[in-house]
Scaffold this motif. Structure first.
Motif, short mmCIF file in Angstrom:
data_model
loop_
_atom_site.label_atom_id
_atom_site.label_comp_id
_atom_site.label_asym_id
_atom_site.label_seq_id
_atom_site.Cartn_x
_atom_site.Cartn_y
_atom_site.Cartn_z
N VAL A 82 47.15 32.81 36.47
CA VAL A 82 47.45 33.96 37.33
C VAL A 82 46.42 35.06 37.15
CG1 VAL A 82 49.13 35.78 37.79
CG2 VAL A 82 49.91 33.43 37.42
N GLY A 83 46.08 35.35 35.89
CA GLY A 83 45.05 36.37 35.65
C GLY A 83 43.69 35.93 36.16
N LEU A 84 43.38 34.63 36.02
CA LEU A 84 42.09 34.13 36.52
C LEU A 84 41.98 34.30 38.02
CD1 LEU A 84 39.43 32.66 35.83
CD2 LEU A 84 40.66 30.51 36.15
N TRP A 85 43.10 33.93 38.76
CA TRP A 85 43.06 34.08 40.21
C TRP A 85 43.07 35.55 40.62
CZ3 TRP A 85 42.04 31.81 44.59
CH2 TRP A 85 42.50 32.38 45.80
N ARG A 86 43.87 36.37 39.90
CA ARG A 86 43.99 37.77 40.30
C ARG A 86 42.73 38.56 40.01
NH1 ARG A 86 49.23 40.80 38.24
NH2 ARG A 86 50.11 39.25 39.68
N TYR A 87 42.12 38.32 38.88
CA TYR A 87 41.02 39.19 38.48
C TYR A 87 39.65 38.55 38.64
CZ TYR A 87 44.82 41.83 36.41
OH TYR A 87 45.99 42.52 36.24
N LEU A 88 39.56 37.26 38.94
CA LEU A 88 38.26 36.63 39.08
C LEU A 88 38.11 35.85 40.38
CD1 LEU A 88 35.50 36.04 37.85
CD2 LEU A 88 36.51 34.05 36.71
N LEU A 89 38.97 34.82 40.55
CA LEU A 89 38.79 33.96 41.72
C LEU A 89 39.17 34.67 43.01
CD1 LEU A 89 40.16 30.56 40.31
CD2 LEU A 89 37.79 31.34 40.52
N GLY A 90 40.25 35.43 43.00
CA GLY A 90 40.65 36.14 44.22
C GLY A 90 39.60 37.13 44.69
N PRO A 91 39.16 38.03 43.84
CA PRO A 91 38.10 38.94 44.29
C PRO A 91 36.83 38.20 44.69
CG PRO A 91 39.16 39.81 42.33
CD PRO A 91 39.68 38.43 42.52
N LEU A 92 36.51 37.09 43.99
CA LEU A 92 35.31 36.35 44.35
C LEU A 92 35.43 35.72 45.74
CD1 LEU A 92 32.55 35.25 43.51
CD2 LEU A 92 33.71 33.32 42.44
N VAL A 93 36.61 35.13 46.02
CA VAL A 93 36.83 34.53 47.34
C VAL A 93 36.81 35.60 48.41
CG1 VAL A 93 38.53 33.32 48.77
CG2 VAL A 93 38.04 32.52 46.45
N ARG A 94 37.48 36.73 48.16
CA ARG A 94 37.47 37.80 49.16
C ARG A 94 36.06 38.35 49.38
NH1 ARG A 94 42.44 39.01 46.57
NH2 ARG A 94 41.39 40.48 45.16
N ALA A 95 35.30 38.44 48.30
CA ALA A 95 33.92 38.92 48.45
C ALA A 95 33.08 37.91 49.23
CB ALA A 95 33.31 39.17 47.07
N LEU A 96 33.25 36.63 48.90
CA LEU A 96 32.50 35.63 49.65
C LEU A 96 32.87 35.64 51.13
CD1 LEU A 96 32.60 32.57 47.19
CD2 LEU A 96 30.62 33.99 47.79
N GLY A 98 34.17 38.21 52.83
CA GLY A 98 33.77 39.45 53.49
C GLY A 98 32.27 39.60 53.64
N TYR A 99 31.51 39.11 52.67
CA TYR A 99 30.06 39.35 52.69
C TYR A 99 29.23 38.12 53.08
CZ TYR A 99 31.33 43.63 50.25
OH TYR A 99 31.89 44.82 49.91
N LEU A 100 29.87 36.94 53.18
CA LEU A 100 29.09 35.76 53.51
C LEU A 100 29.69 34.96 54.66
CD1 LEU A 100 26.70 33.91 52.86
CD2 LEU A 100 28.17 32.72 51.21
N ILE A 101 30.96 34.54 54.50
CA ILE A 101 31.55 33.64 55.49
C ILE A 101 31.78 34.35 56.81
CG2 ILE A 101 33.56 32.20 55.98
CD1 ILE A 101 33.82 31.70 52.99
N ALA A 102 32.38 35.56 56.76
CA ALA A 102 32.66 36.27 58.01
C ALA A 102 31.39 36.65 58.75
CB ALA A 102 33.53 37.50 57.74
N PRO A 103 30.36 37.21 58.10
CA PRO A 103 29.13 37.51 58.85
C PRO A 103 28.46 36.26 59.41
CG PRO A 103 29.19 38.77 56.83
CD PRO A 103 30.31 37.79 56.75
#
Length: 253
Positions: A82-96, A98-103
């Motif tokens: 849960v901590g890995l998804w909340r603090y690492l994988l989740g932000p990483l996926v959202r960043a990817l 927002g900054y890569l897949i959507a553009p």
């Protein structure tokens, strides 16, 4: 069989039955006493020792142990993921995203998919649709409408032919059946019917006269009616009955 044994014992075996029963009681009684003592001891131990021990000692210990084990399992297998998804994988996926897949998706849609769709619509679907519309119009104008007109004309002509055939069949039926039957009815059946009706009336009058004559011969003249008037009535009835068929035998005009 037990009844026979009892009868035999009554006859002379009573001295053996009583000692056997006494020995059985002496053997079974201590066992039963020991069993009852053990059952009572077990109940007392469960009520005054094991029950309170489980209720006040083992139960709380086991519940606390279960909570500890559950806490350890969550600590080892749940919370790290849960901590890995909340603090690492989740932000990483959202960043990817927002900054890569959507553009990249917007760029691909704007500069590739949308122009391709517009080109397909403009240079393929629209000409194909126009061609199909032109083909349908030409097909209706030069094929379907003439065929429909021909079929309508043929339907009207067939209706006229059917009506003409119906009139011809009616005329043939009248010539072959209707007119001959009407002539037979007029010149054969009608005179025969008149003749049969006259014969029937004559026979009925004769039967009435014969019945009246038989009644007169058997019972005499009814009171209040003279014989001459009755004879006149019979003669007039006979004359009328004889005269009626004469009018029926007139030749047909």
């Amino acid at each position: 069989m037990e009844h026979e044994v009892r009868q035999g014992g009554g006859a002379g075996g009573g001295c053996l039955v009583v000692p056997v029963k006494i020995v059985a009681v002496l053997v079974v009684l201590p066992v039963r006493v020991v069993w009852e003592l053990l059952v009572g001891f077990a109940r007392a131990v469960h009520r005054y020792l094991l029950g309170p021990l489980y209720t006040y000692v083992l139960g709380p210990v086991l519940r606390a142990l279960g909570q500890v084990v559950s806490f350890l399992l969550r600590l080892v297998f749940v919370w790290p993921w849960v901590g890995l998804w909340r603090y690492l994988l989740g932000p990483l996926v959202r960043a990817l995203y927002g900054y890569l897949i959507a553009p990249v998706a917007r760029v691909v849609y704007r500069y590739l998919l949308r122009p391709l769709a517009l080109a397909v619509w403009r240079y393929l679907l629209v000409p194909v649709g126009q061609g199909l519309a032109w083909l349908c119009v030409r097909l209706y104008r030069y094929v379907l409408r003439p065929v429909g007109e021909v079929l309508g004309w043929a339907w009207a002509v067939s209706a006229r032919v059917v009506r003409a055939l119906g009139r011809g069949l009616r005329w043939v039926g009248w010539v072959l059946l209707g007119w001959p039957l009407s002539q037979v009815y007029r010149y054969v059946l009608t005179p025969v019917g008149h003749l049969l009706r006259g014969v029937w009336r004559t026979a009925r009058a004769a039967v009435r006269e014969a019945r009246a004559e038989v009644r007169r011969m058997l019972f005499g003249t009814p009171p209040g009616e003279p014989a001459r008037s009755r004879a006149r009535t019979l003669s007039s009835t006979t004359a009328a009955a004889d005269a009626a068929p004469a009018a029926e035998f007139s030749p047909p005009r």
